[in-house]
Design a protein around this motif. Structure first.
Motif, short mmCIF file in Angstrom:
data_model
loop_
_atom_site.label_atom_id
_atom_site.label_comp_id
_atom_site.label_asym_id
_atom_site.label_seq_id
_atom_site.Cartn_x
_atom_site.Cartn_y
_atom_site.Cartn_z
N VAL A 1 42.49 21.83 -3.14
CA VAL A 1 41.08 22.14 -2.87
C VAL A 1 40.88 23.65 -2.80
O VAL A 1 39.98 24.21 -3.45
CB VAL A 1 40.63 21.49 -1.54
CG1 VAL A 1 39.24 22.00 -1.14
CG2 VAL A 1 40.60 19.97 -1.67
N GLU A 2 41.70 24.32 -2.03
CA GLU A 2 41.53 25.75 -1.83
C GLU A 2 41.76 26.54 -3.12
O GLU A 2 41.06 27.51 -3.39
CB GLU A 2 42.48 26.23 -0.73
CG GLU A 2 42.09 25.69 0.64
CD GLU A 2 43.03 26.11 1.75
OE1 GLU A 2 44.11 26.67 1.42
OE2 GLU A 2 42.70 25.90 2.93
N GLN A 3 42.72 26.11 -3.94
CA GLN A 3 42.97 26.80 -5.20
C GLN A 3 41.76 26.72 -6.13
O GLN A 3 41.37 27.72 -6.75
CB GLN A 3 44.21 26.21 -5.88
CG GLN A 3 45.52 26.63 -5.25
CD GLN A 3 46.73 25.99 -5.91
OE1 GLN A 3 46.61 25.00 -6.63
NE2 GLN A 3 47.91 26.56 -5.68
N LEU A 4 41.15 25.54 -6.23
CA LEU A 4 39.99 25.41 -7.10
C LEU A 4 38.80 26.21 -6.56
O LEU A 4 38.08 26.86 -7.33
CB LEU A 4 39.59 23.93 -7.24
CG LEU A 4 38.37 23.68 -8.13
CD1 LEU A 4 38.62 24.14 -9.56
CD2 LEU A 4 37.95 22.22 -8.10
N LEU A 5 38.61 26.19 -5.26
CA LEU A 5 37.49 26.92 -4.68
C LEU A 5 37.62 28.42 -4.91
O LEU A 5 36.63 29.12 -5.17
CB LEU A 5 37.39 26.63 -3.18
CG LEU A 5 37.08 25.17 -2.79
CD1 LEU A 5 37.01 25.02 -1.28
CD2 LEU A 5 35.79 24.68 -3.44
N GLN B 1 30.55 25.59 -14.71
CA GLN B 1 30.03 24.22 -14.73
C GLN B 1 31.17 23.21 -14.60
O GLN B 1 31.05 22.21 -13.88
CB GLN B 1 29.23 23.99 -16.00
CG GLN B 1 27.90 24.74 -16.03
CD GLN B 1 27.13 24.52 -17.33
OE1 GLN B 1 27.68 24.05 -18.32
NE2 GLN B 1 25.85 24.87 -17.32
N THR B 2 32.25 23.45 -15.29
CA THR B 2 33.39 22.53 -15.25
C THR B 2 33.98 22.46 -13.84
O THR B 2 34.22 21.37 -13.30
CB THR B 2 34.47 22.97 -16.25
OG1 THR B 2 33.92 22.96 -17.56
CG2 THR B 2 35.66 22.02 -16.19
N GLN B 3 34.21 23.63 -13.25
CA GLN B 3 34.82 23.65 -11.92
C GLN B 3 33.87 23.15 -10.84
O GLN B 3 34.28 22.42 -9.93
CB GLN B 3 35.29 25.08 -11.61
CG GLN B 3 36.46 25.53 -12.50
CD GLN B 3 36.79 27.00 -12.33
OE1 GLN B 3 35.98 27.80 -11.85
NE2 GLN B 3 38.00 27.38 -12.73
N SER B 4 32.61 23.54 -10.93
CA SER B 4 31.66 23.12 -9.90
C SER B 4 31.34 21.63 -10.01
O SER B 4 30.97 20.99 -9.02
CB SER B 4 30.37 23.94 -9.99
OG SER B 4 29.69 23.70 -11.20
N ASP C 1 26.28 18.50 -11.79
CA ASP C 1 26.55 17.06 -11.91
C ASP C 1 26.84 16.63 -13.35
O ASP C 1 26.97 15.44 -13.64
CB ASP C 1 25.38 16.24 -11.36
CG ASP C 1 24.10 16.37 -12.19
OD1 ASP C 1 24.12 17.09 -13.22
OD2 ASP C 1 23.09 15.76 -11.81
N GLY C 2 26.93 17.59 -14.26
CA GLY C 2 27.14 17.29 -15.67
C GLY C 2 25.90 17.54 -16.51
O GLY C 2 25.99 17.75 -17.73
N LYS C 3 24.75 17.52 -15.84
CA LYS C 3 23.48 17.76 -16.53
C LYS C 3 22.65 18.83 -15.83
O LYS C 3 21.98 19.63 -16.49
CB LYS C 3 22.66 16.47 -16.62
CG LYS C 3 23.31 15.37 -17.45
CD LYS C 3 22.43 14.12 -17.48
CE LYS C 3 23.07 13.01 -18.30
NZ LYS C 3 22.24 11.79 -18.31
#
Length: 907
Positions: free
Chosen positions: A613-617, A634-637, A678-680
Motif C-alpha cells: 500500500v505504502e509503495q503505491l501511494l 489514472q492507472t495508479q489512482s 474509476d476507469g472513466k
C-alpha cells in the motif's frame, strides 16, 4: 513446542514454589547459560536524564550533579542524625530510594525525640521526595504535609529557604498526581518566598516548575512566556555554577517544548560558563544536552560529536554511558554496523564502572535491548562475522543482572522495567508461558509503583502474548487496558516527560502507534467474518485516538479542545447527503469502515500488505505533481479507488450521497482523494470531497448564511533567506477575484504582511475568513512546518495565538493557497492537519503541493464566486471550482486541480 526444542524443557520455572527467591535466582542464571534464539525487541533510545538529586546547603551547589527542578533539603543537624541524613542523601543520589526511605525514617524519629522541628521538617521533605521516586504517593503526601505543618509556625519567616524547598517538593507531588493547577499555585508561592530570601537560583527553579505546570494544562504560550522570564532573570546573574546549571535546565525544558533554537542558545551559554569555570562535570552535562538538542533536529553528525566530547570530558561514568547509548541509538538507526561494533566494548566497559542505582539498571536494560536490535540488524544485513560476536546470552546476562540489582535496591519500578524486557525476550523465542508469567509479574510491580509509562508497555506485551496463544478475548482486554493507560499518560508522553520516568523514553512510531494499530487489527479480526457495528464503532474510535495522539506528539502538547459534535450525528440528520469513509491500513490488509446516512456502519477489506500500500501511494503522490503523467496517474489512482470505493460505489449511488468525507490514515493523508479514478471519471467529477481530522466537528455550522468578511494577506516575493520559493506574481489577481466575488476584504500585501499586523487585524475586526496567499510548507516535523511573511517564517506552533481572535467571532475558514507538503516526507500531511487544528478554524483549505500561479488565482476566484452565489456547502464550492479547472484546456491534468483539499467542517 516439544520438550526437546524448549529452551528450559521440563525444568522451566513457574515461580510457584515456596523457595521463590532462590528459584528466581537459579532461573535467571539458567537463562543466561541457555538462551540462544534471535531477538527483535526494539528500543527507542532518546535523552536519558537521571532522577532528581539533593541540593547542597543554600548558597552552594554540587557541581557533580545537575540542579534539579525540585531540590531536596540539606541542613546542618546534630551528629547522629547528620550521619543518617548524609547516608540518606548518598543513597538517594545513587538511586537507592527504598533504602533512602528507611534511613530518612530513622532520622525523622531522632528529630521527633529531640524536638528539632526545623530539622524534622527538612528531613520529612526529603522523605517525601524519596517516597515520590517509589510511587508511594500517600506516604509522600503524609510526609510533606507534616513538614509544611511544622513550618506554618509564627517564626516561619526565619526559615524561608526550608519553607520554599518544602513547597517545591509539594508542587512536584501535586504535578505527579495530576493536580497541575494546585502545583502551579504552589510554585507561584514558592517563587515569592525565594524572592523574599533573595535566592535567585530558587526563583529560576520555581519559574521552570511553573512553565512545566502551564505546559501540562495545555497553555503553551504561557509556558513560553514564563521561560522567557527565566532567560531575562539569568542574564542579570553573574557567572557561577548555579547559573550554568540553571541555563542547562532551561535548555532542557525548552527542548521538551520543541523550541529547539532557544534551547540550543541556552545550552551553549551554559557550556561557555562551565568551560570558563573549568567544571568538567558541568561541561560534560551541557555537551550531553547539546547532543540531545542536535539529535532532536536530526543533525546526526553534530549530535555524535557532542556525545563523543561528553565521553571525553565528563568524570561521571553514568553520563558517559548515557551519551554512548544515545550515540549507539543513532548508529543503529542508520544501520552503521561497523561503527556499532567499535562502540559496543566501550559501553560494556563503562557499564561495569557504574555504581548500583536505578539509572545504572535502566542503562543495562536499554543496552540489552540495543544488543537485540543490533543482532536483528546484522542478521538482516548478512553480516555473519559480526553476528558471531553477539549472543542472545549477552542480553540475558544484562537483564538478569538488572533484575537482581533492582531487587537489591528494593526498586519495584526498575524491576518491572527489567522484567518487561526479559518477558519480551521470551516472547521472541516463542516461550509463551514463561513470557506471560514474567509479563504479569512486571505488570503487578508497575501498577503498584504507579509507573504508567511501564504499565502500558507490559499491558501491550501481555496482549501480544495472549493473541499469539489465540486467547482473543483476553488479548482484547489487555490491549484495551494498554490504550486506556496511554490515554491517561498521553499528556505526560508528549509534554511532560520530566514527570514520568526519564529513563523510559518513547519513540511514537515504535512505542505508541503500534499499540493502537494492532488493537484495531485485533478488534476487526474478532468479528470472524460477521460485521459487528459495536466493534466497528470501537475500531474507528481507536484509530481516531491514534490520530489525535499523533497530533499531540507532533505539537508536544494536547492540541484538540472545544465543543465537538460527532460526525455521525451530522450525517444522520435530515436531508444529509454526506457519507464518511474510514480507511485503516493494517499489516496485511486495508480495511474501510463506511457510514452512509441513516444506515448502520459497514466495512470491507482488501488483502494487501502495508508495505505494498505504502509503495503505491508514494509512487502515485510523486506522479501527481507531474502534468505529463496523467496516464500513469489514472492507472495508479484506479487501484487505490478499487481499495477504497469500488465495493461501495453502488450503495453510494442508491443513497443519493453527493459528498464524501474521508478520515484518512497514514500515508493516504498525502493524497488528494479528488484524483482517484474509476476507469472513466475522477472522483471529483462525481462527488464533493472533504477531509476530517477525526470523528467530530467543532460546532458545525454552514458559512453561506453569514456575511462573508475576509482578511487577505500575501507575498509576491519570498523574504530573504528563502531562495527555493518562487515569486507569486498573480496574488493581486487572486485578491481581486475574491473582491469581485462580493466578499468584503481587508488586505495586507508584501511589506504590510507581517505576523504582528496579521494578529492585530484579526483582533481588531470580525473576519470569518482568513485567506493567506503565501508560500508555506507542511512537514512531519514541527519546526519545518511554517508559512512565510515579510519578515521570514511563522511556525505552525504560533497559529493558536495568531488566529484566535480576542473577539467572540471564530475564523470559519482559513485558506492557505500557495503551500506545499515537504518533498520526500511520507508523513508531511501531519503538518497540514496540525495547521488546521492549531489555527482553530472550523474549515481549512490548503494545497498539497505548489501549483501554477495563474491556475491558483482562477481556482480561488471560482471558489469564492460559488460560495457567495447560493446555498451550497464549502465542500461543494471547492468541488465546482475544481471542475472549472478540470474543464479548462490548460489545466486538465490532476496536478493543477486535485491538490486543493478541504479539512474540517464541509457544511
Amino acid at each position: 513446542m516439544t520438550k526437546t526444542t524448549r529452551i528450559f524443557g521440563a525444568n522451566s520455572l513457574k515461580f510457584k514454589s515456596r523457595s521463590r527467591e532462590t528459584a528466581r535466582t537459579r532461573w535467571l542464571t539458567l537463562l543466561t547459560r541457555c538462551l540462544r534464539l534471535p531477538l527483535y525487541f526494539l528500543i527507542a533510545l532518546l535523552c536519558i536524564v537521571g532522577s532528581p538529586v539533593l541540593a547542597k546547603v543554600p548558597g552552594s551547589i554540587n557541581s557533580l550533579s545537575q540542579l534539579p527542578i525540585n531540590s531536596t533539603i540539606s541542613l546542618a543537624v546534630p551528629t547522629d542524625a547528620a550521619s543518617l541524613l548524609q547516608q540518606g542523601k548518598v543513597l538517594y543520589s545513587n538511586g537507592n530510594f527504598a533504602k533512602a526511605v528507611e534511613v530518612l525514617q530513622q532520622a525523622v524519629q531522632i528529630y521527633k525525640q529531640q524536638g528539632e522541628s526545623l530539622a524534622l521538617a527538612a528531613t520529612l521533605g526529603n522523605l517525601s521526595l524519596a517516597y515520590q521516586q517509589l510511587g508511594a504517593w500517600s506516604q509522600a503526601q503524609q510526609a510533606i504535609t507534616e513538614s509544611l505543618n511544622l513550618l506554618q509556625e509564627p517564626d516561619k519567616n526565619q526559615n524561608l529557604q526550608i519553607f520554599a524547598q518544602s513547597l517545591d517538593i509539594q508542587g512536584r507531588l501535586q504535578l505527579a498526581m495530576g493536580k497541575s493547577e494546585a502545583a502551579l499555585a504552589t510554585w507561584q508561592q514558592t517563587e515569592e518566598i525565594y524572592k523574599q530570601a533573595d535566592n535567585q537560583s530558587g526563583v529560576v527553579r520555581s519559574l521552570i516548575n511553573q512553565a512545566q505546570a502551564w505546559r501540562t494544562q495545555g497553555f503553551y504560550p504561557r509556558a513560553i512566556k514564563t521561560l522567557d522570564r527565566i532567560s531575562q532573570t539569568l542574564k542579570s546573574q553573574p557567572d557561577s555554577l548555579e547559573k550554568t546549571v540553571s541555563l542547562r535546565s532551561l535548555g532542557d525544558a525548552l527542548l521538551v517544548l520543541g523550541d529547539l533554537k532557544k534551547s540550543r542558545e541556552a545550552l551553549e551559554e551554559s557550556l561557555i560558563i562551565a568551560q570558563n569555570l573549568k567544571s568538567s562535570a558541568d561541561i560534560g552535562a551541557s555537551l550531553f544536552s547539546l547532543g540531545n538538542n542536535a539529535r532532536k533536529q536530526n543533525q546526526k553528525e553534530q549530535a555524535i560529536a557532542y556525545y563523543q566530547k561528553t565521553v571525553a570530558v565528563s568524570p561521571s561514568p553514568l553520563t558517559k554511558v548515557q551519551a554512548q547509548l544515545n550515540h549507539l541509538g543513532l548508529l543503529i538507526k542508520d544501520k552503521e554496523w561497523a561503527k556499532v561494533q567499535t562502540l559496543l566494548p566501550s559501553i560494556e566497559s563503562h557499564l561495569k564502572q557504574l555504581p548500583l542505582s536505578r539509572a545504572s539498571i535502566y542503562a543495562r536494560v536499554n543496552f540489552s535491548q540495543s544488543l537485540a536490535k543490533v543482532k536483528s540488524g546484522v542478521l538482516q544485513a548478512s553480516r555473519h562475522s559480526f553476528y558471531s560476536g553477539l549472543s542472545t546470552k549477552d542480553s540475558a546476562k544484562l537483564l538478569a543482572s538488572a533484575i537482581q540489582q533492582s531487587r537489591t535496591l528494593g526498586d519495584k519500578r526498575a524491576e518491572a522495567y527489567a522484567l518487561k524486557s526479559l518477558g519480551g525476550l521470551y516472547e521472541e523465542t516463542k516461550q509463551w508461558s514463561e513470557a506471560q508469567d514474567l509479563t504479569r509479574q512486571g505488570l503487578a510491580l508497575a501498577q503498584s509503583s504507579n509507573a504508567p509509562e511501564i504499565t502500558y508497555a507490559l499491558e501491550w506485551q501481555l496482549g501480544r502474548l495472549l493473541w499469539a496463544q489465540k486467547d482473543i478475548n483476553g488479548a482484547i482486554a489487555a490491549y484495551d487496558a494498554a490504550v486506556d493507560t496511554l490515554e491517561s499518560l498521553r499528556k505526560d508522553l508528549v509534554v511532560n516527560k520530566d514527570v514520568v520516568n526519564q529513563d523510559v523514553q518513547f519513540d511514537f512510531r515504535d512505542s505508541v502507534e503500534p499499540v493502537y494499530r494492532q488493537s484495531v487489527e485485533l478488534l476487526l479480526q474478532s468479528q470472524k467474518g460477521k460485521p459487528n457495528e459495536e466493534i466497528l464503532d470501537k475500531a474507528r474510535e481507536r484509530i481516531e485516538a491514534l490520530q489525535l495522539a499523533e497530533l499531540d506528539d507532533f505539537f508536544q502538547e494536547a492540541c484538540l479542545q472545544g465543543q465537538k459534535v460527532a460526525l455521525d450525528r451530522v450525517v444522520d440528520k435530515d436531508n444529509s447527503k454526506a457519507a464518511i469513509l474510514y480507511p485503516i491500513i493494517l499489516r496485511d490488509e486495508l480495511q474501510v469502515i463506511v457510514k452512509i446516512p441513516q444506515q448502520p456502519l459497514e466495512s470491507y477489506s482488501t488483502k494487501i500488505s502495508q508495505r505494498e500500500v505504502e509503495q503505491l501511494l508514494i509512487k502515485l503522490r510523486r506522479n501527481l505533481v507531474d502534468p505529463t503523467a496523467t496516464k500513469i496517474v489514472q492507472t495508479q489512482s484506479q487501484e487505490v479507488y478499487s481499495w477504497l470505493l469500488k465495493p461501495i460505489e453502488s450503495q453510494l449511488q442508491q443513497s443519493g450521497v453527493d459528498t464524501l468525507v474521508f478520515v484518512l490514515d497514514g500515508p493516504l493523508r498525502n493524497l488528494p482523494m479528488a484524483a482517484l479514478y474509476d476507469g472513466k471519471q475522477y472522483l471529483v467529477e462525481k462527488y464533493a470531497i472533504a477531509l476530517s481530522v477525526g470523528l467530530q466537528l467543532l460546532d458545525p455550522k454552514p458559512l453561506v448564511k453569514q456575511q462573508l468578511r475576509a482578511l487577505t494577506a500575501g507575498l509576491t516575493m519570498p523574504p530573504p533567506g528563502f531562495p527555493k520559493f518562487a515569486p507569486l506574481l498573480a496574488i493581486k489577481s487572486e485578491f481581486d477575484g475574491i473582491a469581485k466575488a462580493g466578499v468584503s476584504t481587508t488586505s495586507l500585501l508584501d511589506g504590510d504582511f507581517k505576523k504582528k499586523n496579521l494578529e492585530s487585524e484579526i483582533d481588531a475586526a470580525s473576519f470569518n475568513i482568513v485567506h493567506l496567499a503565501t508560500h508555506g510548507q507542511f512537514s512531519s516535523r514541527l519546526e519545518d512546518t511554517f508559512i512565510l511573511d515579510f519578515d521570514g517564517q511563522i511556525n505552525v506552533k504560533d497559529f493558536d495565538t495568531l488566529f484566535h481572535s480576542q473577539s467572540k467571532t471564530v475564523v470559519e475558514l482559513l485558506v492557505l493557497s500557495a503551500c506545499q507538503t515537504a518533498t520526500g516526507d511520507s508523513r508531511a500531511a501531519l503538518g497540514l492537519a496540525g495547521a488546521a487544528v492549531r489555527a482553530g478554524a472550523r474549515s481549512t483549505i490548503a494545497s498539497l503541493w505548489q501549483i501554477d500561479d495563474e491556475s491558483t488565482a482562477m481556482f480561488v476566484s471560482a471558489f469564492y464566486r460559488e460560495l457567495k452565489s447560493g446555498k451550497i456547502t464549502k465542500a461543494e464550492a471547492v468541488h465546482r471550482a475544481q471542475l472549472q479547472l478540470l474543464k479548462h484546456p490548460n489545466y486538465r491534468a490532476p496536478s493543477f486541480w486535485s491538490a486543493y483539499v478541504l479539512i474540517g467542517n464541509w457544511l
